[in-house]
Structures are given as C-alpha cells and as structure tokens.
Design an enzyme around this catalytic site. Structure first.
Site, PDB file in Angstrom:
ATOM      1  N   ASP A  98       1.926   5.107 -10.260  1.00 34.08           N
ATOM      2  CA  ASP A  98       2.640   6.325 -10.662  1.00 34.08           C
ATOM      3  C   ASP A  98       3.441   6.908  -9.503  1.00 34.08           C
ATOM      4  O   ASP A  98       4.567   7.383  -9.683  1.00 34.08           O
ATOM      5  CB  ASP A  98       1.645   7.379 -11.165  1.00 34.08           C
ATOM      6  N   GLU A 154       4.712   5.380  -6.924  1.00 33.59           N
ATOM      7  CA  GLU A 154       5.891   4.557  -6.634  1.00 33.59           C
ATOM      8  C   GLU A 154       6.991   4.840  -7.661  1.00 33.59           C
ATOM      9  O   GLU A 154       8.175   4.921  -7.313  1.00 33.59           O
ATOM     10  CB  GLU A 154       5.504   3.078  -6.653  1.00 33.59           C
ATOM     11  N   ASP A 199       7.325   7.670  -9.300  1.00 32.85           N
ATOM     12  CA  ASP A 199       7.839   9.006  -8.968  1.00 32.85           C
ATOM     13  C   ASP A 199       8.860   8.943  -7.838  1.00 32.85           C
ATOM     14  O   ASP A 199       9.873   9.650  -7.851  1.00 32.85           O
ATOM     15  CB  ASP A 199       6.685   9.927  -8.559  1.00 32.85           C
ATOM     16  N   LYS A 241      -5.664  16.289 -15.042  1.00 34.36           N
ATOM     17  CA  LYS A 241      -4.601  15.388 -15.503  1.00 34.36           C
ATOM     18  C   LYS A 241      -5.222  14.013 -15.733  1.00 34.36           C
ATOM     19  O   LYS A 241      -5.421  13.232 -14.796  1.00 34.36           O
ATOM     20  CB  LYS A 241      -3.463  15.297 -14.496  1.00 34.36           C
ATOM     21  N   LYS A 272      -0.457  25.047 -16.546  1.00 35.51           N
ATOM     22  CA  LYS A 272       0.339  25.559 -17.669  1.00 35.51           C
ATOM     23  C   LYS A 272       0.324  27.087 -17.668  1.00 35.51           C
ATOM     24  O   LYS A 272      -0.699  27.702 -17.352  1.00 35.51           O
ATOM     25  CB  LYS A 272      -0.249  25.087 -19.010  1.00 35.51           C
ATOM     26  N   CYS A 332       0.853 -15.151  24.309  1.00 36.34           N
ATOM     27  CA  CYS A 332       0.148 -13.879  24.136  1.00 36.34           C
ATOM     28  C   CYS A 332       1.020 -12.723  24.620  1.00 36.34           C
ATOM     29  O   CYS A 332       1.545 -12.763  25.737  1.00 36.34           O
ATOM     30  CB  CYS A 332      -1.166 -13.917  24.905  1.00 36.34           C
TER      31      CYS A 332
END
Length: 673
Positions: free
Chosen positions: A29, A31, A33, A111, A288, A406
């Site tokens: 979700d 990503e 958004d 949610k 809400k 290295c």
C-alpha cells in the site's frame, strides 16, 4: 513531463488492476501511495497536463466478467491519506475552516486491511453482496458472503425497527489465527499458501464455488451505512456503529469518540502500540467527522470524502534510490555489500543503509547503483531491499561487481566455488579482522596468553599498540604506556608480559590453530602438523597436497592455500617467528596406536573433562567426532548419555565407560595431568 505522467498513469493502472480486479496486489500500500502522490503532485504543478484517464479521479479497475456486474447506487469511494501529525492537523484545519463556529468531534476506528464490500438488506433479509470494484461498479458475490459466519443473513433487534432497505458497508477479512491455520492446511495438502491475510480473504471471497468460501475463516466488520429507508434518525457516526451492533453486525474491536484532533493523535499512538496484539491486520486508523450533518456540509472531492481520512502507520515499505553500494569487511573477513540509500522514512525510522548480504543477492535482485528500490521494514526487523523497479532505471545505472581486493587491507578477495560468501584473505593483517584475530590467537586452546582478555585488547587497540597479532610480542617495549592504562597496575602489567613470554614455547599444532585459518579447528591443525611436520612445509603445500591430509576437504584446502599465498599473512608469520615463537623440532614419525580412528564422547564425564579425554585421544592419533556413524571406532559414555548411545547400540559400535577408558589410556602412557 507529460511522458513521466503517462508512465505513472500506466504503472498505477497496472497495479490497480492487480489489486482491485485480480485481488493479487503486486506492491505494498505504501509503495502504491508513493506512486499515486507522485502523480498527484505533478498534476497540481501542471494542471493543464492532467490526463482524462488519470487514476486520481477514480478508485480502481474494471470488474471481471465471471461475476455479474452491479452499479453502486452510492459510489464506494476510497479515503485520502495522512502519514504524520502535521498532515493530521492540516486535515483538521481544512475540516474546521469549512465548519466555522461549530464544535467538531472525530470518530476514530481501526483501518482494517481487508476487502471492502457493500451489503443490501430488504426488510431485514440479505439480498445482495457486492465488491467495491472501481467504486462505481462492483461484482455480485452474494452467494459467497452468505457463507461468512459472523455476517447476519437476517437482521433482528429488540430495541429498533428493522428498516425496509438498508445498505451496509464494511470489510471482509481473515483474522490472524484463521490465516495461520488456513496456510498450515494448504501446506499439508501440498497447495499454494497465501502471502498475507488480505490476499487470503480476497481470494476466498471471489471463488466461483461458494463451498470454498464457506470453508475459509472469513469475517465481516461493518464500518458505515450508505442507505437506510426509512431514515434511521441517528445523528452521529458513533451512534450509527452502535446501532449496527444492535442489528447483529460486528464492528472493529476499537472505536473512540475524540473531542479534539490532539486526542485523535493520542489514540493513534495508543493503537500503534496495541497493533501486534490485535486479532486482525490493520495498517492505520480511520478518522471521521462524527456528526452526520457536518459530513453532508463538508461533502466530497472527486474520489474521496472531505470528512474522513486514513491515518496510516509508518510505512512498512517505501520507495527510494540506491546512491552507492559499498563493501564492508566483518570480523571474520566476510565481505558484505551495503546499499547507501537516499534516506527514506519506513517502519518508524529513517533508513539510509541496507545490507545486500552477498554478491549472489545482488545478482538475484539485479540491483544497480542508481536504481529505484522498495525498502521493507516492520517492527524490529532489519530493513531490507525487497524489490528493484527496472522501469525507473536510469541509463547511467552501474552494475555492481565483487571487488578483487579487500577495501580495507588490499589483500586478494577469495570466494571458493559453491560458497555464497566472499572473504578477505588477509586474516592476520586486515584491520577489519583485527579484534577477532587477536581474540582467537590468545585463547586458551591457541597461544594461551592468560590475562589478555577483551578489556586489555580494546585498550591496546585504542592506543594503537596492536595492529596485528605479531605486535603482542612487542608490548614489553611499551611498559610505561601499559602502566598508564586505567586499573592496570605494576603487577597486572608484569603478569601480562610474563604470560606473553611463556606463550612463545608452544607446539606447531597450537600455532597453526592460533592463526585462525578458515576451516582449521583444533583437530585439523593437529592433522596438518602431523602431516607436514614443519611450518615451512605447510606454507609451501599446494591444494592437492593439502587435500591428502586427514580431515581436510576440498574447500578447506583452498582456504589454507589462499591464507599462505597472501603476502601480508606471510609478513605477520615472519614477525611472529622473529619474535621468538618456537616449538620442538619434529622427531622421526612413529605410527600412533589409535592413528586415524574416530572416537565419540557422550554424557557427563565425572573423572575427567572432555578436553582432557580429547587431548589423550589426539595424542594417540585418534580423531574426536561429535556424532556417531558407521566409521566410529568407539564411544566413551558418561552419565546420562542419550541418543548417541542409542545410535551406537543400533550400529554395533563398542561402548566404553570412563574407568575402562582411563585404564586403556594408562596402558598407552596417557594419564590425567
């Protein structure tokens, strides 16, 4: 710019189809958004370039043909998002500016991370269940929703009259416990498991055969009323939810009526802490405006209500770019690639570095410098790169190669065939491996330098008196500096110098073990000493000669050869010998009585320690193994011997108690010291 907008529109449309229509999300979700807000920001900056098919004016995709299409009388819109306190307060300001001089209360709900549906009841009887689909048109899944156990098929209430028409909105999801059991059952049947509870719920709900849905542990949670005839007469969101429970609906386990936006923020922090203990998956909370008349006053935007928003938890996944990939050298010489990222806030923290583990993982992901990647983090899990987005790859993106030398000491990097990890070959010289090399070198089974513990080593490293293990034998030259170390008095310093001096007289086997060559433990070191007799012969041995040594396999032989081929290691070895480390010259080899035999020790030994028993066996040429096999010569069993004793009996391997073992050792001249 229009090309970038078209690319984002097409990409979002692709993911909308996967999420809303196929119920098989391809990205998280957060990503989604990120992509959506990126497009929205461009459209706000260039309003004249907004495309007619932009997803910012829609909700999702088209319904599949396998279910009957149903047009929503009241569109099922999605919610806008806020991601932090500043965004939340900005939402509240917009609400309160449109409601001047009015008291605003906020209803806060979980949610739920499920599948949004709409339920139609006529005279209290369930007649239709419809998916959200694209917000305008969904799919008729009535037969499947009727199988959900907690969903009322007929409404009852002792307090309220049942309305003639009622449309209830809510989420279908799968509780965590049910999801775990379903996946266990799927696995037991050899069938595909589900990636997460939402996928499981969506896949179950959209089966053509309702018997499949009936067998799945689905649950329905109501969150709102779209239509009610006659009007229920309720005035607030909070009361509406309580009314739904009176009719038989289940609602999410937490609702809060908040008198201020500050209280909403407090509830957010509370829910975030309680999240791991909830029985359902959530990804935030819904805020809400509670008063239904105020909701009407506020109205709607093109795809979302002005009176509600989703307050998302810190993203578990986010998009960012790879700025650089560096190679870190660990204490054992392992080279680990680390991606340096454009800092991104994910999972509650700012992430700027992520390990890529090894070159194989780089190849698997095909990650390059300059790539856009998804970074995933949840709870206390270490952040990781989960996905690369090749569609965003710039032309100048750099392919990543394993370094040949290295990055710390410039010794050759080695990676034997079949191994996943690359390593620096400069074991004794490499600064990155210094602490581990010194700790191993001074240990009791190696050079046995009593008193040179971690506290001493850390102090000596800080003072730059130890650059490698050979410097240990020059510490007496820095007596005054040693005396200046906190809590190190004259006696402690003298004891340390004496222990270092005493360690110079050792054995070739101990010295080989002390070098810390990968794959060379005590037994292998003893086998190498017995086989090659001198350090010079061992240094000159090639891989084929090393492989002929008992207890040395192909990979270990390569590690040993690589160690002695590294110039830096030879330099340290020469300094150690020059400092006075020595051992008795080898005598003419004689065949040892237990040469090549494999012995096993098990249970609790009371008359001796395991180390003592091991030393006696090794002195007679035996090898001490940790497991019983058909090649085991004998098992020495102490008290409470377990499975090894049982396996020995099954294979017919001789078993000896402690007393008999000590008598046997005494016969060979080995006694407890």
């Amino acid at each position: 710019m229009i090309e970038q907008m078209r690319q984002l529109i097409q990409l979002i449309a692709k993911h909308n189809h996967a999420y809303y229509v196929m119920d098989q999300p391809t990205i998280s979700d957060s990503e989604y958004d990120h992509l959506f807000h990126q497009l929205k920001a461009l459209e706000e900056q260039y309003p004249e370039l907004v495309q007619a098919d932009s997803p910012t004016t829609k909700v999702g995709g088209q319904a599949l043909s396998k279910f009957e299409s149903v047009t929503h009388v009241v569109p099922m819109l999605s919610l806008g998002n806020v991601f932090n306190q500043e965004d939340l307060f900005a939402f509240a300001r917009r609400v309160e500016e449109r409601l001047p001089n009015q008291k605003v209360q906020y209803e806060v709900e979980l949610k739920l991370d499920g599948l949004a549906i709409s339920l139609w009841y006529e005279n209290g009887v369930l007649v239709r269940g419809v998916t959200r689909g694209d917000g305008e048109t969904g799919e008729d899944i009535t037969q499947n929703v009727k199988t959900i156990r907690n969903l009322p098929k007929v409404l009852h209430s002792e307090k309220y009259e049942i309305p003639r028409l009622l449309e209830v909105r809510g989420e279908v999801l799968m509780p965590k416990s049910g999801f775990e059991k379903l996946n266990a059952d799927q696995e037991a049947k050899g069938e595909k498991t589900f990636a997460n509870p939402r996928n499981a719920a969506a896949g179950s709900l959209r089966q053509l055969d309702p018997n499949i849905a009936a067998a799945r542990p689905l649950a329905f949670y109501a969150y709102g009323i779209a239509q009610c005839e006659p009007n229920h007469g309720l005035t607030t969101m909070h009361d509406s939810l309580q009314w739904l429970t009176e009719l038989g609906f289940q609602i999410a386990e937490r609702q809060y009526l908040c008198n201020s936006i500050q209280e909403v923020q407090q509830r957010y922090e509370q829910i975030q802490q309680e999240r791991p203990n909830l029985q359902v998956e959530i990804d935030g909370m819904v805020v809400k405006v509670d008063d239904l008349k105020q909701q009407q006053q506020l109205g709607f935007l093109s795809r979302e209500p002005r009176w509600a928003t989703a307050y998302k938890f810190p993203a578990q996944a986010a998009l960012t770019t790879v700025e650089q990939i560096d190679w870190q050298v660990g204490r054992t010489g392992t080279l680990t690639p680390v991606a340096r990222l454009n800092p991104v806030f994910v999972g509650g923290v700012t992430v700027s570095n992520v390990t890529l583990h090894n070159i194989g993982e780089i190849h698997r992901l095909d990650v390059r410098i300059g790539d856009t990647v998804s970074v995933y983090r949840t709870g206390d899990v270490i952040p990781k790169v989960e996905k690369v987005w090749p569609e965003f790859r710039p032309a100048e993106a750099e392919v990543v190669h394993l370094p040949e030398s290295c990055p710390v000491c410039a010794s050759p990097v080695v990676m034997p065939e079949g191994e996943a990890l690359a390593r620096c070959s400069g074991g004794l010289y490499c600064a990155a491996q210094r602490i581990e090399a010194i700790r191993h070198f001074v240990s009791r089974k190696a050079m046995d330098i009593e008193g040179l513990g971690d506290r001493w080593v850390e102090s000596l490293l800080r003072l730059d008196l130890l650059k490698d293990v050979a410097d240990i034998y020059h510490l007496h030259e820095h007596r005054e500096t040693l005396l200046g170390i906190e809590k190190m008095g004259e006696k402690s310093v003298q004891n340390l110098i004496d222990a270092i001096e005493a360690s110079k007289k050792t054995t070739l086997a101990r010295f080989i073990y002390a070098l810390g060559i990968r794959g060379v433990g005590e037994t292998t070191a003893r086998m190498l000493a017995n086989t090659f007799q001198t350090l010079e012969a061992l240094k000159a041995a090639n891989v084929e000669a090393l492989k002929k040594t008992p207890d040395v396999g192909d990979i270990t032989a390569e590690w040993i050869a690589d160690f002695f081929l590294a110039p830096h290691n030879i330099e340290v070895l020469d300094r150690l010998i020059a400092a006075g480390i020595h051992w008795d010259a080898p005598t003419a080899p004689t065949r040892q009585p237990l040469n090549g035999e494999s012995w096993v020790l098990t249970g609790t030994l009371e008359q001796m320690t395991r180390d003592q028993a091991t030393q006696m066996l090794q002195a007679l040429g035996a090898r001490v193994s940790g497991s019983v096999s058909s090649k085991t010569k004998c098992v020495v069993a102490g008290e409470k011997a377990g499975s090894k004793l049982e396996k020995a009996a099954k294979l017919g391997i001789p078993v000896m108690n402690e007393t008999d073992f000590l008598s046997l050792m005494a016969g060979y001249g080995q006694t407890l010291s």
